[in-house]
Design a protein around this motif. Structure first.
Motif: not given
Length: 159
Positions: A8, A36-41
């Motif tokens: 991670s 985190d931004y929307k579905e992305a890290k």
């Protein structure tokens, strides 16, 4: 052998933080933030003025003037030993993850996404999965490969 193993971003950031100041001759980038931004890290870290050894070998970067390959290799070997003394194993130390600043000759090791903490040198290079066991190449072997490739490049590109 299936899907590669990746940490991670929080674990990668932990390794980067732990390795700050480990060695005066080889550095890792300073991590600033995992988010985190929307579905992305994402992981925000220090921008390095450096080229990877892979970029240099492919003509997309340059070595510093008066670059000393023997000193470079000894410094990296020492860094890897210190890292291992802290039970941290990079496990992906190829030419693309070793960087050199073309102005100062500073050396950086990047991308701790496959790194592992292990209290046993042999066990550090195996990852057990539900379906199989993945074997990683030893840091010292990958480092030697990068060194030999760079040495050959220097010898064949001398003016």
């Amino acid at each position: 052998s299936g899907v590669p193993f990746y940490n991670s971003l929080e674990i990668e950031m932990g390794f980067l933080n732990e390795l700050q100041g480990l060695d005066s001759k080889v550095r890792v980038p300073k991590p600033y933030l995992v988010g985190d931004y929307k579905e992305a890290k994402f992981l925000i870290m220090e921008t390095l003025n450096a080229h990877s050894v892979a970029d240099i070998l492919e003509g997309r970067g340059r070595l510093p003037e008066n670059f000393n390959i023997a000193t470079f290799y000894e410094n990296l070997k020492s860094f890897v030993e210190k890292m291992h003394d802290r039970n941290i194993y990079h496990r992906d130390l190829h030419a693309g993850n070793i960087m050199i600043n073309p102005e100062t000759a500073e050396i950086y090791v990047i991308d701790f996404g496959a790194s592992s903490r292990s209290y046993n040198d042999e066990g550090a290079y195996f990852e057990t999965r539900p379906v199989n066991t993945v074997r990683f190449t030893k840091d010292e072997d990958l480092l030697r490969d990068a060194y030999l490739s760079l040495r050959k490049y220097i010898l064949t590109n001398k003016e």
